[in-house]
Design a protein around this motif. Structure first.
Motif, PDB file in Angstrom:
ATOM      1  N   GLN A 325       0.834  -1.209   0.000  1.00  0.00           N
ATOM      2  CA  GLN A 325       0.000   0.000   0.000  1.00  0.00           C
ATOM      3  C   GLN A 325       0.864   1.253   0.000  1.00  0.00           C
ATOM      4  OE1 GLN A 325      -2.573   0.294   3.398  1.00  0.00           O
ATOM      5  NE2 GLN A 325      -3.579   2.162   2.708  1.00  0.00           N
ATOM      6  N   GLY A 326       1.965   1.206   0.737  1.00  0.00           N
ATOM      7  CA  GLY A 326       2.859   2.364   0.850  1.00  0.00           C
ATOM      8  C   GLY A 326       3.513   2.739  -0.458  1.00  0.00           C
ATOM      9  N   ALA A 331       4.372   6.959  -4.448  1.00  0.00           N
ATOM     10  CA  ALA A 331       4.371   7.432  -5.837  1.00  0.00           C
ATOM     11  C   ALA A 331       3.469   8.650  -6.010  1.00  0.00           C
ATOM     12  CB  ALA A 331       3.923   6.305  -6.764  1.00  0.00           C
ATOM     13  N   ASP A 332       2.347   8.665  -5.311  1.00  0.00           N
ATOM     14  CA  ASP A 332       1.384   9.757  -5.454  1.00  0.00           C
ATOM     15  C   ASP A 332       1.798  11.020  -4.692  1.00  0.00           C
ATOM     16  OD1 ASP A 332      -0.190   8.089  -6.969  1.00  0.00           O
ATOM     17  OD2 ASP A 332      -1.558   7.552  -5.336  1.00  0.00           O
ATOM     18  N   ASN A 333       2.521  10.879  -3.596  1.00  0.00           N
ATOM     19  CA  ASN A 333       2.746  12.019  -2.706  1.00  0.00           C
ATOM     20  C   ASN A 333       4.206  12.405  -2.488  1.00  0.00           C
ATOM     21  OD1 ASN A 333      -0.095  12.543  -1.355  1.00  0.00           O
ATOM     22  ND2 ASN A 333       0.180  10.316  -1.394  1.00  0.00           N
ATOM     23  N   ALA A 339      12.123  11.388  -5.448  1.00  0.00           N
ATOM     24  CA  ALA A 339      12.439  10.546  -6.604  1.00  0.00           C
ATOM     25  C   ALA A 339      11.923   9.117  -6.428  1.00  0.00           C
ATOM     26  CB  ALA A 339      13.936  10.539  -6.901  1.00  0.00           C
ATOM     27  N   GLU A 340      11.606   8.493  -7.546  1.00  0.00           N
ATOM     28  CA  GLU A 340      11.113   7.115  -7.512  1.00  0.00           C
ATOM     29  C   GLU A 340      12.126   6.171  -6.876  1.00  0.00           C
ATOM     30  OE1 GLU A 340       8.259   5.870  -8.267  1.00  0.00           O
ATOM     31  OE2 GLU A 340       7.233   7.465  -9.381  1.00  0.00           O
ATOM     32  N   THR A 405       6.489   2.588   6.278  1.00  0.00           N
ATOM     33  CA  THR A 405       6.982   1.219   6.099  1.00  0.00           C
ATOM     34  C   THR A 405       7.675   1.079   4.753  1.00  0.00           C
ATOM     35  OG1 THR A 405       5.284   0.232   7.521  1.00  0.00           O
ATOM     36  CG2 THR A 405       6.255  -1.199   5.836  1.00  0.00           C
ATOM     37  N   TYR A 406       7.078   1.661   3.717  1.00  0.00           N
ATOM     38  CA  TYR A 406       7.666   1.556   2.379  1.00  0.00           C
ATOM     39  C   TYR A 406       9.049   2.193   2.315  1.00  0.00           C
ATOM     40  CZ  TYR A 406       8.373   2.191  -2.617  1.00  0.00           C
ATOM     41  OH  TYR A 406       8.925   2.184  -3.885  1.00  0.00           O
ATOM     42  N   ILE A 407       9.186   3.407   2.842  1.00  0.00           N
ATOM     43  CA  ILE A 407      10.498   4.063   2.731  1.00  0.00           C
ATOM     44  C   ILE A 407      11.530   3.391   3.646  1.00  0.00           C
ATOM     45  CG2 ILE A 407       9.468   6.256   2.071  1.00  0.00           C
ATOM     46  CD1 ILE A 407      10.049   7.306   4.867  1.00  0.00           C
ATOM     47  N   ARG A 408      11.076   2.742   4.719  1.00  0.00           N
ATOM     48  CA  ARG A 408      12.018   2.052   5.610  1.00  0.00           C
ATOM     49  C   ARG A 408      12.489   0.707   5.044  1.00  0.00           C
ATOM     50  NH1 ARG A 408      12.454   2.880  11.100  1.00  0.00           N
ATOM     51  NH2 ARG A 408      11.895   0.740  11.684  1.00  0.00           N
ATOM     52  N   MET A 409      11.755   0.170   4.069  1.00  0.00           N
ATOM     53  CA  MET A 409      12.056  -1.174   3.591  1.00  0.00           C
ATOM     54  C   MET A 409      12.375  -1.234   2.091  1.00  0.00           C
ATOM     55  SD  MET A 409       9.139  -3.286   5.795  1.00  0.00           S
ATOM     56  CE  MET A 409       9.789  -4.900   5.339  1.00  0.00           C
ATOM     57  N   SER A 410      12.519  -0.077   1.441  1.00  0.00           N
ATOM     58  CA  SER A 410      12.761  -0.056  -0.003  1.00  0.00           C
ATOM     59  C   SER A 410      14.173   0.419  -0.328  1.00  0.00           C
ATOM     60  CB  SER A 410      11.726   0.850  -0.688  1.00  0.00           C
ATOM     61  OG  SER A 410      10.427   0.382  -0.461  1.00  0.00           O
ATOM     62  N   TRP A 411      14.577   0.211  -1.581  1.00  0.00           N
ATOM     63  CA  TRP A 411      15.866   0.691  -2.126  1.00  0.00           C
ATOM     64  C   TRP A 411      17.066   0.177  -1.320  1.00  0.00           C
ATOM     65  CZ3 TRP A 411      12.810   5.094  -0.212  1.00  0.00           C
ATOM     66  CH2 TRP A 411      11.741   5.416  -1.050  1.00  0.00           C
TER      67      TRP A 411
END
Length: 432
Positions: A325-326, A331-333, A339-340, A405-411
């Motif tokens: 969901q994150g 992507a929207d906000n 940056a992606e 959660t998304y920014i803590r677990m991505s890239w």
């Protein structure tokens, strides 16, 4: 969900320096007369100028000036787990300020934590750090404070719970947590390193925020600079001893210096209480002193693990749902600025990928930034900072938890999922 232990404090994407600034907790004690006088008017002017600089280094104005009030007139309420303290008037007013303090009285407060009449000062005034300040620097600060405009305003008495309102109980606290003595230079280190240590450990009193406190309000000395939660402010000051948080082992000295001086660097930006420290204090310090502080901070021993922190945990399945969901919410906000790929656009928009502040065991700071937004400080080196808009009104607790959660677990980030309950707990936290 289950709980683990969390104890920590201060700003998002930060490095050092304190957020609890100097307070002479006089509590309405009577004061004595006296002044610091130099040999000639020119010498006196130089002494006052030096004192003004040192008062900036100690960020005295932050605690002793109410927003919109008279400078150094005190009255700022300081909420603590033990009740509310009110900062005193330190203008040279004879009735309510330090107009009747001698420079000996002032040095005694700085060095020993005792007022003019010998009564014990509360450790909200960081005499445990100020004891390291030299007599010459104490006299210069005193001369400067004697030069400001007197304000005839009484200090409001503290409102502390029993038994913390009994000053005689401070004897036990001091026995456990206070060691009197000026800073002693380490002969094995450079002059620059020693200057940085003197500023960080003394006037800067950075450990007051970046070191956890125990139930008695004393520092956990075994975990110095290892991070802590600012009581009742709900900001986390990251560990400076772990590269998993704000540990500086892999930072360039220039990046540390840039962050201290301007509030932004290629490694990130400061927000929250740390932004106030940069705005009120650090931006006015000389490049030489900033570089000295950065040199010292760079050498703080690094540990492989940060102290374990109190953290609500989500199940693996629910964490996966939040992550998915994150991604859409990001992507929207968020992607337009950050940056992606999460690399942002330094110095305007800090990177989120490989950002230790995002991945810390404590998720307090990124949650607060999504909820409340914020700006790095406006400084001479960064006069028009880009800001982060608040999303508290636009996103639900679950949506905030999802994007954090998304920014803590991505890239390649190695943070963990956060719970909507954590967001709910912080949604009503004070903004400063």
């Amino acid at each position: 969900m289950k709980r683990k232990s969390l104890f920590a404090l201060s700003a998002v994407i930060v490095v050092a320096a304190a957020a609890l600034v100097p307070v002479l907790w006089s509590g309405g004690d009577n004061l004595h007369n006296g002044s610091a006088m130099a040999a000639t008017p020119a010498d006196q002017a130089a002494l006052i100028k030096k004192g003004e600089y040192l008062a900036r280094a100690g960020d005295c104005i932050a605690c002793h000036t109410v927003r919109g009030g008279k400078q150094f007139a005190g009255g700022l309420p300081m909420a603590t787990p033990f009740g509310t303290m009110f900062t005193p008037n330190i203008t040279p007013d004879d009735q309510y300020g330090i107009g009747k303090w001698t420079q000996d009285d002032f040095y005694r407060a700085m060095h020993t934590g005792r007022s003019k009449d010998g009564s014990l000062l509360y450790p909200g005034f960081p005499f445990t750090s100020y004891t390291k300040v030299t007599r010459a620097d104490s006299d210069a600060i005193y001369a400067y404070l004697r030069s400001v405009t007197p304000v005839n305003v009484a200090s409001r008495p503290h409102e502390l719970k029993f038994p913390f309102n009994q000053r005689n109980m401070l004897i036990g606290w001091r026995t456990l947590f206070f060691r009197e003595g000026e800073y002693k230079a380490d002969p094995t280190k450079s002059v620059e390193w020693n200057r940085g240590a003197y500023l960080i450990e003394g006037l800067g009193h950075c450990g007051m925020c970046h070191t956890s406190i125990n139930a008695m309000g004393g520092p956990v000395s075994s975990a110095a600079f290892a991070g802590g939660l600012i009581p009742l402010q709900n900001w986390y000051a990251p560990s400076l001893t772990s590269n998993k948080e704000a540990g500086l082992g892999d930072w360039e000295t220039k990046d540390i210096a840039d962050l201290l001086k301007t509030g932004v660097s290629s490694r990130g930006a400061v927000f929250g209480p740390m932004a106030e420290v940069v705005h009120n204090s650090l931006q006015y310090m000389s490049d030489a002193d900033i570089n000295a502080m950065a040199t010292y901070l760079k050498t703080i021993p690094q540990k492989s693990e940060a102290p374990e922190a109190l953290q609500l945990e989500t199940s693996e399945k629910f964490g996966g749902e939040l992550l998915k969901q994150g991604q859409k919410i990001y992507a929207d906000n968020c992607a337009k600025c950050h940056a992606e790929n999460g690399l942002g656009m330094p110095h305007a928009f800090p990177p989120l990928a490989n950002n230790q502040s995002i991945q810390m065991p404590s998720a307090v700071n990124p949650i607060r930034m999504v909820l409340n937004g914020g700006y790095p400080p406006s400084t001479e080196g960064n006069p028009h900072p880009y800001g982060m808009p608040p999303f508290a009104q636009a996103l639900s607790n679950t949506e905030v938890a999802a994007v954090v959660t998304y920014i803590r677990m991505s890239w390649g980030n190695h943070g963990t999922a956060v719970s909507p309950q954590q967001v709910s707990d912080l949604r009503s936290a004070p903004l400063d």
